[in-house]
Every structure is written in structure tokens, then in C-alpha cells.
Design a protein around this motif. Structure first.
Motif, PDB file in Angstrom:
ATOM      1  N   TYR A 140      48.099  35.220  27.261  1.00 20.01           N
ATOM      2  CA  TYR A 140      46.843  35.064  27.985  1.00 20.01           C
ATOM      3  C   TYR A 140      46.281  36.423  28.381  1.00 20.01           C
ATOM      4  CZ  TYR A 140      47.635  30.021  28.553  1.00 20.01           C
ATOM      5  OH  TYR A 140      47.822  28.674  28.333  1.00 20.01           O
ATOM      6  N   ARG A 141      47.146  37.362  28.729  1.00 20.12           N
ATOM      7  CA  ARG A 141      46.694  38.686  29.157  1.00 20.12           C
ATOM      8  C   ARG A 141      46.192  39.528  27.989  1.00 20.12           C
ATOM      9  NH1 ARG A 141      49.670  42.237  33.328  1.00 20.12           N
ATOM     10  NH2 ARG A 141      47.541  42.491  34.052  1.00 20.12           N
ATOM     11  N   ARG A 142      46.719  39.322  26.805  1.00 18.55           N
ATOM     12  CA  ARG A 142      46.461  40.231  25.686  1.00 18.55           C
ATOM     13  C   ARG A 142      45.553  39.650  24.603  1.00 18.55           C
ATOM     14  NH1 ARG A 142      47.659  43.858  29.066  1.00 18.55           N
ATOM     15  NH2 ARG A 142      49.861  44.129  29.549  1.00 18.55           N
ATOM     16  N   THR A 143      45.216  38.351  24.688  1.00 18.56           N
ATOM     17  CA  THR A 143      44.414  37.750  23.625  1.00 18.56           C
ATOM     18  C   THR A 143      43.231  36.979  24.213  1.00 18.56           C
ATOM     19  OG1 THR A 143      45.493  35.574  23.518  1.00 18.56           O
ATOM     20  CG2 THR A 143      46.599  37.406  22.378  1.00 18.56           C
ATOM     21  N   PHE A 144      42.428  36.447  23.319  1.00 18.81           N
ATOM     22  CA  PHE A 144      41.254  35.657  23.706  1.00 18.81           C
ATOM     23  C   PHE A 144      41.640  34.388  24.467  1.00 18.81           C
ATOM     24  CE2 PHE A 144      42.744  34.057  19.683  1.00 18.81           C
ATOM     25  CZ  PHE A 144      42.607  32.690  19.793  1.00 18.81           C
ATOM     26  N   LEU A 145      42.908  33.995  24.413  1.00 22.06           N
ATOM     27  CA  LEU A 145      43.348  32.788  25.102  1.00 22.06           C
ATOM     28  C   LEU A 145      43.193  32.903  26.614  1.00 22.06           C
ATOM     29  CD1 LEU A 145      46.590  32.009  23.052  1.00 22.06           C
ATOM     30  CD2 LEU A 145      44.374  30.836  22.915  1.00 22.06           C
ATOM     31  N   GLY A 146      43.124  34.132  27.111  1.00 22.44           N
ATOM     32  CA  GLY A 146      42.934  34.325  28.549  1.00 22.44           C
ATOM     33  C   GLY A 146      41.604  33.803  29.050  1.00 22.44           C
ATOM     34  N   ALA A 147      40.648  33.618  28.149  1.00 24.56           N
ATOM     35  CA  ALA A 147      39.321  33.129  28.539  1.00 24.56           C
ATOM     36  C   ALA A 147      39.264  31.606  28.615  1.00 24.56           C
ATOM     37  CB  ALA A 147      38.269  33.632  27.550  1.00 24.56           C
ATOM     38  N   THR A 148      40.337  30.930  28.202  1.00 28.45           N
ATOM     39  CA  THR A 148      40.365  29.473  28.256  1.00 28.45           C
ATOM     40  C   THR A 148      40.651  29.009  29.684  1.00 28.45           C
ATOM     41  OG1 THR A 148      42.738  29.316  27.802  1.00 28.45           O
ATOM     42  CG2 THR A 148      41.239  29.430  25.897  1.00 28.45           C
ATOM     43  N   SER A 149      40.448  27.721  29.929  1.00 28.79           N
ATOM     44  CA  SER A 149      40.704  27.157  31.258  1.00 28.79           C
ATOM     45  C   SER A 149      42.172  27.320  31.645  1.00 28.79           C
ATOM     46  CB  SER A 149      40.317  25.680  31.267  1.00 28.79           C
ATOM     47  OG  SER A 149      40.655  25.090  32.508  1.00 28.79           O
ATOM     48  N   CYS A 150      43.063  27.030  30.712  1.00 27.49           N
ATOM     49  CA  CYS A 150      44.503  27.186  30.987  1.00 27.49           C
ATOM     50  C   CYS A 150      44.839  28.653  31.238  1.00 27.49           C
ATOM     51  CB  CYS A 150      45.318  26.640  29.816  1.00 27.49           C
ATOM     52  SG  CYS A 150      45.268  24.845  29.656  1.00 27.49           S
ATOM     53  N   GLY A 151      44.189  29.532  30.462  1.00 31.40           N
ATOM     54  CA  GLY A 151      44.422  30.956  30.633  1.00 31.40           C
ATOM     55  C   GLY A 151      43.994  31.445  31.997  1.00 31.40           C
ATOM     56  N   HIS A 152      42.804  31.038  32.436  1.00 32.59           N
ATOM     57  CA  HIS A 152      42.315  31.438  33.756  1.00 32.59           C
ATOM     58  C   HIS A 152      43.274  30.975  34.852  1.00 32.59           C
ATOM     59  CE1 HIS A 152      38.503  33.376  33.096  1.00 32.59           C
ATOM     60  NE2 HIS A 152      38.057  32.407  32.327  1.00 32.59           N
ATOM     61  N   THR A 153      43.707  29.734  34.761  1.00 29.34           N
ATOM     62  CA  THR A 153      44.595  29.167  35.787  1.00 29.34           C
ATOM     63  C   THR A 153      45.905  29.945  35.858  1.00 29.34           C
ATOM     64  OG1 THR A 153      43.645  26.958  35.513  1.00 29.34           O
ATOM     65  CG2 THR A 153      45.822  27.100  36.531  1.00 29.34           C
ATOM     66  N   ASP A 154      46.487  30.199  34.699  1.00 31.82           N
ATOM     67  CA  ASP A 154      47.774  30.892  34.681  1.00 31.82           C
ATOM     68  C   ASP A 154      47.638  32.331  35.143  1.00 31.82           C
ATOM     69  OD1 ASP A 154      50.684  30.906  33.885  1.00 31.82           O
ATOM     70  OD2 ASP A 154      49.950  32.543  32.638  1.00 31.82           O
ATOM     71  N   LEU A 155      46.590  33.019  34.725  1.00 33.04           N
ATOM     72  CA  LEU A 155      46.423  34.424  35.111  1.00 33.04           C
ATOM     73  C   LEU A 155      46.119  34.566  36.594  1.00 33.04           C
ATOM     74  CD1 LEU A 155      44.493  35.877  32.033  1.00 33.04           C
ATOM     75  CD2 LEU A 155      46.895  36.178  32.642  1.00 33.04           C
ATOM     76  N   ASN A 156      45.352  33.649  37.161  1.00 34.18           N
ATOM     77  CA  ASN A 156      45.092  33.693  38.604  1.00 34.18           C
ATOM     78  C   ASN A 156      46.390  33.517  39.384  1.00 34.18           C
ATOM     79  OD1 ASN A 156      42.337  34.156  38.470  1.00 34.18           O
ATOM     80  ND2 ASN A 156      41.826  31.977  38.429  1.00 34.18           N
ATOM     81  N   ARG A 157      47.248  32.616  38.906  1.00 36.25           N
ATOM     82  CA  ARG A 157      48.557  32.427  39.541  1.00 36.25           C
ATOM     83  C   ARG A 157      49.395  33.684  39.401  1.00 36.25           C
ATOM     84  NH1 ARG A 157      53.336  32.349  37.855  1.00 36.25           N
ATOM     85  NH2 ARG A 157      52.535  32.593  35.726  1.00 36.25           N
TER      86      ARG A 157
END
Length: 263
Positions: A140-157
Motif C-alpha cells: 500500500y505504501r509503495r504502489t497504486f494500491l495505497g489509493a484504494t479504500s482498503c489502502g487508505h484504511t490500512d495506511l491511516n492505521r
């Protein structure tokens, strides 16, 4: 000796000299300290420069690039302080940084590792305390997946965006650019795990610290400036397999997964 500071250098001579200047300018108020610089085969003639500018600094020249964990282990192998400090060459201490953290550990005997608030060059607060990774966090931190809903949730945590970074708080782990820790804890843990050449050696050390019954604490009453490059984050995700830094990062992640899983 009260405090032993180890700085690992790899082609960061100018940053290192600024770092050393900031240490010397600190308010020590009778605390006794030593500074140990380990050079990871930079070929910058650093030993000669330090002998002229900072003769009090203990200098260790490694003939190979040991990485961050092993480089710090080499530096601390001869350290004599009650407290050990890991300090990146790209950090600048504030006048009271060491004094604040020294007295904090003196008054909080269950804390094994603590770290300061880290500031960007523009004085904004830098993320330096985290929750543990999930399986997908590095991606999530290194790819476009960080822009997804799941990515946002996990990165905020993961990035603790729900925490204001202005209060002392026990955390899962701290960014390894500046650690102030008990020498007894570091020695009992066996130092950094040298299987991690770069990245995740800090996460691993904090995790083992918790496992051994010690607390890891973020303490914003002390501050440093960190000129954080995050080289792996600057690499486009599709270049992972051509970027050495990115490959090292992903390799360390798999080593971490094998050791700890994602729990």
C-alpha cells in the motif's frame, strides 16, 4: 559514561558533520557522553576529516558496507554508556534533546526504547511512530494500491493518523533514525538483527523489546530535525525490480514476515 551515541555513515559526509555540530552544541549539564562514528566503506576520507574537526569522536572504518543494523552493532560493541543512542547522519539534535530523553528514562524504569518528535526541514511534524504492518502495508505504501479504500484504511492505521503526535505515548515501534535506549536492553536483545541489511531492523528491535517486557515510547518533549529522504518511497512501484534500494526493502519485508508474520 552516561550516553554513547553511534552514527553510521554511508556517503553522507556533509550531513554527518552537521549532525556532529548539533551534538556538540547541546546542553549537556554535566552528562558525560561519547560519540562513535562507523563508516560503511564510503571512501570519503572521513577518518582524516574527523581527526581534524572532531578529534574526540571515536572513528571506526569498516572495509565493507555492513548495513544499518550491523553498522550500529559494530559501533556499540565498544560503547560504555548507561544509555545507547542510535542517531542517523541526516538528523540534527535540538539543544535539550539528549537531556530530556535521559531524564525520561531515568524516571520511567519500564521504558526500554524512546524516541523524540521528528521534524521535517520546514518544521512540520514527521511521522516517526507506527503500528505494526499488515501483510499488505508495504505494498500500500509503495504502489497504486495505497489509493484504494482498503489502502487508505490500512495506511491511516499504520501511520497513526488518529494520534496528534504532541503527547507521550507507548507505541508499537519507532523510526530508527533516532533511538534513545537502555544499554542493558540493547545488550539483552543482542542488538540489531543483522539479517536485515536495511529496513525493518528498527521494527524488529522494537518488537523484541516489547516481547522482553519493555515499553517503547514516543516522547515529543524532545525534538530533532530529520532530513528524511525515504529513497524507496521515491522509486515508482514498477521499478522495484531495477532499483537496488527497493529490492532491499522488499527483501527485508519478506525476512520480517518469515520471522514475525503479521500478528
Amino acid at each position: 559514561m552516561d550516553i554513547s551515541i553511534v552514527i553510521v555513515n554511508y556517503n553522507t559526509k556533509e550531513l554527518l558533520l552537521s549532525c556532529l555540530k548539533s551534538i556538540k552544541s547541546c546542553d549537556w549539564h554535566g552528562l558525560k557522553y561519547e560519540v562513535i562514528v562507523v563508516d560503511n566503506n564510503s571512501r570519503e576520507y572521513l577518518g582524516d576529516i574527523l581527526a581534524k574537526l572532531y578529534p574526540e569522536v571515536k572513528f571506526i572504518q569498516s572495509e565493507v558496507n555492513l548495513g544499518m543494523g550491523a553498522g550500529n552493532n559494530l559501533g556499540f560493541s565498544g560503547a560504555t554508556g548507561k544509555y545507547f543512542v542510535v542517531m542517523n547522519a541526516d538528523t540534527i539534535a535540538m539543544p535539550n534533546t539528549f537531556e530530556v530523553l535521559y531524564h525520561y528514562l531515568e524516571n520511567n524504569p519500564r521504558v526500554g526504547i524512546t524516541g523524540p518528535k521528528q521534524l521535517n526541514l520546514d518544521q512540520t511534524v514527521q511521522q516517526s511512530c507506527y503500528r505494526y504492518h499488515t501483510l499488505m502495508t508495504p505494498f500500500y505504501r509503495r504502489t497504486f494500491l495505497g489509493a484504494t479504500s482498503c489502502g487508505h484504511t490500512d495506511l491511516n492505521r499504520f501511520l497513526m493518523t488518529d494520534f496528534d503526535h504532541y503527547h507521550i505515548k507507548e507505541v508499537d515501534w519507532l523510526l530508527g533514525s533516532f533511538y534513545f535506549m537502555r544499554a542493558e536492553v540493547y545488550k539483552a536483545l543482542g542488538g540489531f538483527d543483522e539479517r536485515f541489511f536495511l529496513y525493518f531492523e528498527d521494527t524488529d528491535l522494537c518488537r523484541r523489546c516489547h516481547q522482553a517486557g519493555w515499553q517503547v515510547v514516543y516522547n515529543p518533549e524532545a525534538r530533532i530535525v530529520h532530513n528524511h529522504g525515504r529513497q524507496s518511497a521515491k522509486t515508482p512501484w514498477w521499478k522495484f525490480f531495477t532499483s537496488r534500494t527497493a529490492r532491499i526493502h522488499i527483501g527485508s519485508w519478506f525476512k520480517y514476515l518469515i520471522k514475525w508474520g503479521t500478528k
